[in-house]
Design a protein around this motif. Structure first.
Motif, short mmCIF file in Angstrom:
data_model
loop_
_atom_site.label_atom_id
_atom_site.label_comp_id
_atom_site.label_asym_id
_atom_site.label_seq_id
_atom_site.Cartn_x
_atom_site.Cartn_y
_atom_site.Cartn_z
N SER A 165 0.81 -1.22 0.00
CA SER A 165 0.00 0.00 0.00
C SER A 165 0.84 1.27 0.00
CB SER A 165 -0.94 0.01 1.21
OG SER A 165 -0.20 0.00 2.41
N MET B 5 -2.34 3.39 -1.60
CA MET B 5 -3.68 2.83 -1.50
C MET B 5 -4.39 3.19 -0.21
SD MET B 5 -3.00 -0.97 -3.01
CE MET B 5 -4.69 -1.44 -2.61
N LYS C 225 -17.66 -2.57 -6.39
CA LYS C 225 -16.71 -1.46 -6.48
C LYS C 225 -15.41 -2.07 -6.96
CE LYS C 225 -15.02 2.49 -3.77
NZ LYS C 225 -13.57 2.31 -3.67
N ASP C 226 -15.08 -1.81 -8.21
CA ASP C 226 -14.01 -2.56 -8.87
C ASP C 226 -12.67 -2.46 -8.17
OD1 ASP C 226 -15.77 -3.47 -10.72
OD2 ASP C 226 -15.09 -2.18 -12.37
N ASP C 227 -12.39 -1.36 -7.47
CA ASP C 227 -11.08 -1.23 -6.83
C ASP C 227 -11.10 -1.66 -5.36
OD1 ASP C 227 -12.57 0.89 -5.87
OD2 ASP C 227 -10.95 2.36 -6.05
N MET D 291 -11.25 -4.45 -2.27
CA MET D 291 -10.68 -5.78 -2.06
C MET D 291 -11.05 -6.28 -0.68
SD MET D 291 -6.99 -4.86 -3.70
CE MET D 291 -7.24 -3.17 -3.14
N SER E 149 -14.41 -7.06 -9.44
CA SER E 149 -14.49 -6.92 -10.89
C SER E 149 -14.87 -8.24 -11.55
CB SER E 149 -13.16 -6.42 -11.46
OG SER E 149 -12.10 -7.30 -11.11
N TRP F 26 -10.35 -3.38 1.86
CA TRP F 26 -9.65 -2.25 1.23
C TRP F 26 -10.60 -1.45 0.36
CZ3 TRP F 26 -4.60 -0.75 1.90
CH2 TRP F 26 -3.80 -1.62 2.65
N LYS F 27 -10.53 -0.12 0.55
CA LYS F 27 -11.29 0.83 -0.27
C LYS F 27 -12.79 0.58 -0.20
CE LYS F 27 -7.60 2.34 -3.31
NZ LYS F 27 -7.21 2.74 -4.66
#
Length: 230
Positions: free
Chosen positions: A18, A23, A57-59, A61, A86, A170-171
């Motif tokens: 990160s 990130m 949400k594609d980004d 994790m 994704s 994450w995110k």
């Protein structure tokens, strides 16, 4: 190191990367315990693959894992179940991270995709070799029943002395990015040292609103990790 020391925050594949990628920081639900009385020889946990999250949400994790790490901050070994937003699917892989004088090294076993919800997984970490004179401790991380190329081994100069259970996000920007179930149950937890099976694991958590120690047994323990507050 005594067991009443507050455990370190968990390391992870994404934590290691990160800072390089900008990130940010993950959200964790963790239970951790130091166990420095004796050399840990094996650690295993069983859990069930959850239903897929409804959010996308594609980004983002999500990683679910038990693991061992060193209180010296040298590294972490973890059998990981991850969700790809994704690709809308669960995947598993094994990871060994070593922090060699601030030089992060990451090793991973072959990733297996399309792990179906309801699949029961048992992740294991085993001390396969040790040479205290040369400061060499070899650990193997695996999922029971999966081919050997999905496992990974690593050599550390320190023995692992911290056990963990973790939900690592994450995110995340909304609760629907977590599975729809309220919690992840980590069960059949077994911790073995050179002296035998541990009677009781001294779990701690700094997130009591998200972590419940159901059974602290070292032979058949259970920890509930809540995706949302209890």
């Amino acid at each position: 190191m005594s067991d009443d020391v507050t455990p370190h925050r968990p390391l992870s594949t994404m934590s290691a990367l990160s800072s390089r990628l900008g990130m940010g920081e993950p959200k964790f639900r963790t239970a951790a315990a130091y166990y420095s009385h004796d050399i840990i020889t094996s650690y295993s946990t069983t859990f069930t693959v959850p239903p897929a999250p409804t959010g996308k949400k594609d980004d983002a994790m999500l990683y679910l894992w038990p693991g061992l790490q060193t209180g010296a901050g040298w590294g972490v070994v973890q059998p990981v179940l991850g969700y790809g937003y994704s690709s809308n699917g669960w995947m598993l892989h094994t990871t060994a991270i070593s922090n060699r004088f601030d030089n992060i090294e990451i090793k991973q076993g072959r990733q297996v995709n399309n792990i179906l919800p309801g699949t029961v997984l048992t992740g294991t970490v085993t001390l396969t070799d040790k040479d205290p004179i040369s400061d060499r401790y070899t650990y193997k991380v695996a999922f029971e029943g999966y081919p050997d190329d999905t496992s990974v081994s690593v050599v550390w100069p320190f023995a692992a002395d911290e056990v963990m259970q973790a939900v690592e996000a994450w995110k995340f920007t909304s609760d629907d990015l977590y599975p729809p179930e309220p919690l992840l149950r980590m069960h059949s937890i077994k911790l073995v040292t050179e002296s035998g099976v541990v009677d009781k694991i001294p779990w701690t958590t700094d997130e009591p609103e998200r972590v419940k120690i159901v059974d602290g047994s070292g032979s058949n323990g259970t920890v509930d990790l809540y995706y949302r507050n209890i």
